[in-house]
Design a protein around this motif. Structure first.
Motif, PDB file in Angstrom:
ATOM      1  N   HIS A  45       0.819  -1.083   0.059  1.00  0.00           N
ATOM      2  CA  HIS A  45       0.034   0.010  -0.054  1.00  0.00           C
ATOM      3  C   HIS A  45       0.795   1.170   0.194  1.00  0.00           C
ATOM      4  N   ASP A  46       1.945   1.055   0.813  1.00  0.00           N
ATOM      5  CA  ASP A  46       2.591   2.159   0.840  1.00  0.00           C
ATOM      6  C   ASP A  46       3.634   2.946  -0.447  1.00  0.00           C
ATOM      7  N   ASP A  51       0.604   7.986  -5.863  1.00  0.00           N
ATOM      8  CA  ASP A  51      -0.388   7.986  -6.878  1.00  0.00           C
ATOM      9  C   ASP A  51      -1.812   8.285  -6.047  1.00  0.00           C
ATOM     10  N   GLU A  52      -1.827   7.892  -4.836  1.00  0.00           N
ATOM     11  CA  GLU A  52      -2.995   8.327  -3.885  1.00  0.00           C
ATOM     12  C   GLU A  52      -2.902   9.694  -3.654  1.00  0.00           C
ATOM     13  N   MET A  53      -1.817  10.321  -3.462  1.00  0.00           N
ATOM     14  CA  MET A  53      -1.720  11.690  -3.255  1.00  0.00           C
ATOM     15  C   MET A  53      -2.159  12.385  -4.514  1.00  0.00           C
ATOM     16  N   THR A 142     -11.515  10.916  -2.713  1.00  0.00           N
ATOM     17  CA  THR A 142     -12.015  11.636  -1.533  1.00  0.00           C
ATOM     18  C   THR A 142     -12.129  10.767  -0.331  1.00  0.00           C
ATOM     19  N   LYS A 143     -11.447  11.375   0.727  1.00  0.00           N
ATOM     20  CA  LYS A 143     -11.346  10.873   2.016  1.00  0.00           C
ATOM     21  C   LYS A 143     -12.237  11.745   3.180  1.00  0.00           C
ATOM     22  N   GLU A 144     -12.867  11.041   3.835  1.00  0.00           N
ATOM     23  CA  GLU A 144     -13.796  11.676   5.019  1.00  0.00           C
ATOM     24  C   GLU A 144     -14.063  10.669   6.210  1.00  0.00           C
ATOM     25  N   GLU A 145     -14.105  11.268   7.454  1.00  0.00           N
ATOM     26  CA  GLU A 145     -14.229  10.608   8.578  1.00  0.00           C
ATOM     27  C   GLU A 145     -15.792  11.025   8.981  1.00  0.00           C
TER      28      GLU A 145
END
Length: 149
Positions: A45-46, A51-53, A142-145
């Protein structure tokens, strides 16, 4: 029988080590204290972190962004009105930080630029919502909590 100070120190160390060893064994053997990783394949994953950024930056650069809200019926995801619903592809992954047994994924299927995830699939508490999606050949993340009552 009289105990000198050297014997007292050895007894104190032995009791302290027994105390620590008891708690280590209790945490390792009791399933109540589950110490699992958030991501199973952490190193794999690391490697894809850059790419994730880039995908997060793509989502941040949008003028009109998807909105994730929660109400009494569940989680609602609303995409901007100028998006063509059939062209949006991807998944919504819901992660429960306290217990991975409740994690699940839902494919994005829009009706009138929105989708909902029913509250019956969710338990109360904190959820991490990761929405990986593609529109017009460009990748977004998109990441949310959120907190479900």
């Amino acid at each position: 029988m009289k105990i000198n100070w050297g014997t007292s120190i050895v007894i104190a160390f032995a009791l302290f080590m027994s105390f620590i060893l008891y708690f280590v064994l209790k945490v390792q053997s009791d399933s109540k204290y589950d110490n699992e990783l958030v991501v199973e394949e952490y190193y794999k994953h690391d490697v894809h972190f850059q790419d994730e950024m880039a995908r997060i930056q793509n989502a941040h650069d949008l003028k009109a962004k998807p909105v994730i809200t929660i109400d009494a019926n569940g989680i609602n995801i609303v995409f901007p009105a100028d998006f063509i619903p059939n062209d949006v592809k991807g998944i919504v992954a819901l992660y429960r930080p306290s217990n991975k047994k409740f994690d699940f994924q839902v494919p994005i299927s829009l009706s009138n630029s929105s989708m909902s995830i029913p509250k019956s699939k969710l338990i109360g508490g904190v959820w991490d919502v990761n929405m990986e999606w593609q529109y017009n050949g460009k990748l977004y993340l998109t990441k949310e909590e959120i907190y479900v009552k």
